[in-house]
Design a protein around this motif. Structure first.
Motif, PDB file in Angstrom:
ATOM      1  N   THR A 165      19.247 -17.609  43.640  1.00  9.82           N
ATOM      2  CA  THR A 165      20.202 -17.468  44.737  1.00  9.82           C
ATOM      3  C   THR A 165      21.467 -16.720  44.307  1.00  9.82           C
ATOM      4  OG1 THR A 165      21.328 -19.581  44.328  1.00  9.82           O
ATOM      5  CG2 THR A 165      19.386 -19.613  45.769  1.00  9.82           C
ATOM      6  N   TYR A 166      21.481 -16.224  43.097  1.00  6.03           N
ATOM      7  CA  TYR A 166      22.639 -15.502  42.577  1.00  6.03           C
ATOM      8  C   TYR A 166      22.314 -14.027  42.366  1.00  6.03           C
ATOM      9  CZ  TYR A 166      25.412 -19.662  41.699  1.00  6.03           C
ATOM     10  OH  TYR A 166      26.157 -20.809  41.852  1.00  6.03           O
ATOM     11  N   ILE A 167      23.221 -13.190  42.831  1.00  4.81           N
ATOM     12  CA  ILE A 167      23.207 -11.804  42.418  1.00  4.81           C
ATOM     13  C   ILE A 167      23.664 -11.766  40.965  1.00  4.81           C
ATOM     14  CG2 ILE A 167      24.406  -9.600  42.717  1.00  4.81           C
ATOM     15  CD1 ILE A 167      24.417 -10.297  45.770  1.00  4.81           C
ATOM     16  N   ALA A 227      24.083  -4.140  38.816  1.00  6.83           N
ATOM     17  CA  ALA A 227      23.875  -5.413  39.488  1.00  6.83           C
ATOM     18  C   ALA A 227      22.526  -5.391  40.198  1.00  6.83           C
ATOM     19  CB  ALA A 227      24.989  -5.703  40.480  1.00  6.83           C
ATOM     20  N   ILE A 228      22.005  -6.587  40.449  1.00  8.00           N
ATOM     21  CA  ILE A 228      20.690  -6.704  41.069  1.00  8.00           C
ATOM     22  C   ILE A 228      20.702  -7.852  42.065  1.00  8.00           C
ATOM     23  CG2 ILE A 228      19.817  -8.196  39.205  1.00  8.00           C
ATOM     24  CD1 ILE A 228      17.126  -6.645  39.489  1.00  8.00           C
ATOM     25  N   TYR A 259      29.057  -6.227  26.092  1.00  8.59           N
ATOM     26  CA  TYR A 259      28.376  -6.312  27.376  1.00  8.59           C
ATOM     27  C   TYR A 259      28.276  -7.772  27.820  1.00  8.59           C
ATOM     28  CZ  TYR A 259      27.142  -1.391  27.322  1.00  8.59           C
ATOM     29  OH  TYR A 259      27.202  -0.019  27.331  1.00  8.59           O
ATOM     30  N   TYR A 260      28.632  -8.011  29.073  1.00  3.03           N
ATOM     31  CA  TYR A 260      28.650  -9.352  29.638  1.00  3.03           C
ATOM     32  C   TYR A 260      27.692  -9.422  30.838  1.00  3.03           C
ATOM     33  CZ  TYR A 260      33.107  -9.752  27.137  1.00  3.03           C
ATOM     34  OH  TYR A 260      34.076  -9.762  26.173  1.00  3.03           O
ATOM     35  N   CYS A 261      26.976 -10.520  30.925  1.00  2.00           N
ATOM     36  CA  CYS A 261      26.244 -10.769  32.164  1.00  2.00           C
ATOM     37  C   CYS A 261      27.070 -11.736  33.014  1.00  2.00           C
ATOM     38  CB  CYS A 261      24.849 -11.318  31.903  1.00  2.00           C
ATOM     39  SG  CYS A 261      24.786 -12.868  31.007  1.00  2.00           S
ATOM     40  N   ALA A 262      26.864 -11.656  34.314  1.00  2.00           N
ATOM     41  CA  ALA A 262      27.652 -12.455  35.231  1.00  2.00           C
ATOM     42  C   ALA A 262      26.822 -12.803  36.462  1.00  2.00           C
ATOM     43  CB  ALA A 262      28.902 -11.696  35.649  1.00  2.00           C
ATOM     44  N   ILE A 274      26.374  -7.214  46.549  1.00  4.65           N
ATOM     45  CA  ILE A 274      26.079  -6.676  45.211  1.00  4.65           C
ATOM     46  C   ILE A 274      27.354  -5.987  44.762  1.00  4.65           C
ATOM     47  CG2 ILE A 274      24.614  -5.169  43.846  1.00  4.65           C
ATOM     48  CD1 ILE A 274      22.407  -5.557  45.808  1.00  4.65           C
ATOM     49  N   GLY A 275      28.269  -6.805  44.238  1.00  2.80           N
ATOM     50  CA  GLY A 275      29.617  -6.336  43.987  1.00  2.80           C
ATOM     51  C   GLY A 275      29.791  -5.613  42.672  1.00  2.80           C
ATOM     52  N   THR A 276      30.793  -4.766  42.643  1.00  2.00           N
ATOM     53  CA  THR A 276      31.134  -4.033  41.436  1.00  2.00           C
ATOM     54  C   THR A 276      32.447  -4.492  40.831  1.00  2.00           C
ATOM     55  OG1 THR A 276      32.265  -2.307  42.684  1.00  2.00           O
ATOM     56  CG2 THR A 276      29.904  -2.005  42.320  1.00  2.00           C
ATOM     57  N   THR A 277      33.081  -5.474  41.422  1.00  2.00           N
ATOM     58  CA  THR A 277      34.365  -5.946  40.916  1.00  2.00           C
ATOM     59  C   THR A 277      34.211  -7.313  40.259  1.00  2.00           C
ATOM     60  OG1 THR A 277      34.892  -6.906  43.066  1.00  2.00           O
ATOM     61  CG2 THR A 277      35.678  -4.680  42.644  1.00  2.00           C
ATOM     62  N   THR A 278      34.969  -7.535  39.209  1.00  2.00           N
ATOM     63  CA  THR A 278      34.844  -8.771  38.447  1.00  2.00           C
ATOM     64  C   THR A 278      35.157  -9.998  39.297  1.00  2.00           C
ATOM     65  OG1 THR A 278      37.108  -8.543  37.651  1.00  2.00           O
ATOM     66  CG2 THR A 278      35.365  -7.643  36.258  1.00  2.00           C
ATOM     67  N   GLY A 279      36.040  -9.861  40.260  1.00  2.00           N
ATOM     68  CA  GLY A 279      36.462 -10.996  41.068  1.00  2.00           C
ATOM     69  C   GLY A 279      35.371 -11.609  41.922  1.00  2.00           C
ATOM     70  N   LEU A 280      34.298 -10.868  42.150  1.00  2.00           N
ATOM     71  CA  LEU A 280      33.198 -11.384  42.963  1.00  2.00           C
ATOM     72  C   LEU A 280      32.281 -12.316  42.169  1.00  2.00           C
ATOM     73  CD1 LEU A 280      32.092  -8.313  45.101  1.00  2.00           C
ATOM     74  CD2 LEU A 280      32.972 -10.481  45.950  1.00  2.00           C
ATOM     75  N   TYR A 281      32.391 -12.312  40.878  1.00  2.00           N
ATOM     76  CA  TYR A 281      31.456 -13.042  40.018  1.00  2.00           C
ATOM     77  C   TYR A 281      32.019 -14.390  39.611  1.00  2.00           C
ATOM     78  CZ  TYR A 281      28.548  -8.975  40.129  1.00  2.00           C
ATOM     79  OH  TYR A 281      27.730  -7.957  40.575  1.00  2.00           O
ATOM     80  N   ASP A 282      31.176 -15.409  39.765  1.00  2.00           N
ATOM     81  CA  ASP A 282      31.607 -16.786  39.555  1.00  2.00           C
ATOM     82  C   ASP A 282      31.476 -17.235  38.104  1.00  2.00           C
ATOM     83  OD1 ASP A 282      29.756 -16.782  42.369  1.00  2.00           O
ATOM     84  OD2 ASP A 282      31.826 -17.524  42.526  1.00  2.00           O
ATOM     85  N   TYR A 283      30.459 -16.760  37.442  1.00  2.00           N
ATOM     86  CA  TYR A 283      30.166 -17.240  36.089  1.00  2.00           C
ATOM     87  C   TYR A 283      29.939 -16.043  35.161  1.00  2.00           C
ATOM     88  CZ  TYR A 283      29.306 -21.502  38.733  1.00  2.00           C
ATOM     89  OH  TYR A 283      29.431 -22.573  39.575  1.00  2.00           O
ATOM     90  N   TRP A 284      30.350 -16.224  33.906  1.00  2.00           N
ATOM     91  CA  TRP A 284      30.263 -15.163  32.907  1.00  2.00           C
ATOM     92  C   TRP A 284      29.657 -15.678  31.621  1.00  2.00           C
ATOM     93  CZ3 TRP A 284      31.842 -10.148  33.847  1.00  2.00           C
ATOM     94  CH2 TRP A 284      32.501  -9.937  35.061  1.00  2.00           C
TER      95      TRP A 284
END
Length: 123
Positions: free
Chosen positions: A30-32, A49-50, A93-96, A103-113
């Motif tokens: 359920t996560y992009i 992103a996928i 390189y970080y996955c998030a 399918i965001g390109t900005t860091t603020g859209l990602y909840d976990y790193w």
């Protein structure tokens, strides 16, 4: 939630690497999922992103045609195949993981790193 990126390393220019990221503690399908990178002295930048099912992908222009993002929802894994590497690809390189529908390109859209894995391309 834990994201662990691995299989970075040192590679000569023109070479290839395949990064992996293992996810746990979340309903992975359920996560992009995204990959970002950060070079010394630079801001963290979007790479790829996928979508949930893997049917849609997005890439930053500098990696299009060279990098491929993929995922295996049965294994809670996301991958980044990197070909034709050049010295400008050197970075951590970080996955998030992103719970929105974008399918965001900005860091603020990602909840976990994840913690990041170093990729160094030698000339």
């Amino acid at each position: 939630v834990q994201l662990q990126a691995f299989w970075g390393g040192l590679v000569p220019a023109g070479g290839s690497l395949r990064l992996s990221c293992a996810a746990s503690g979340l309903t992975f399908s359920t996560y992009i999922m995204g990959w970002f990178r950060q070079a010394p002295g630079k801001e963290r930048e979007f790479v790829a992103a996928i979508s949930w099912s893997g049917g849609r992908t997005a890439y930053t222009d500098s990696v299009k045609g060279r990098f491929t993002i993929s995922r295996d929802n049965a294994k809670n894994m996301v991958y980044l195949q990197m070909n034709s590497l050049n010295v400008e690809d050197t970075a951590v390189y970080y996955c998030a993981a992103n719970s929105s529908a974008i399918i965001g390109t900005t860091t603020g859209l990602y909840d976990y790193w994840g913690q990041g894995t170093q990729v160094t391309v030698s000339s």
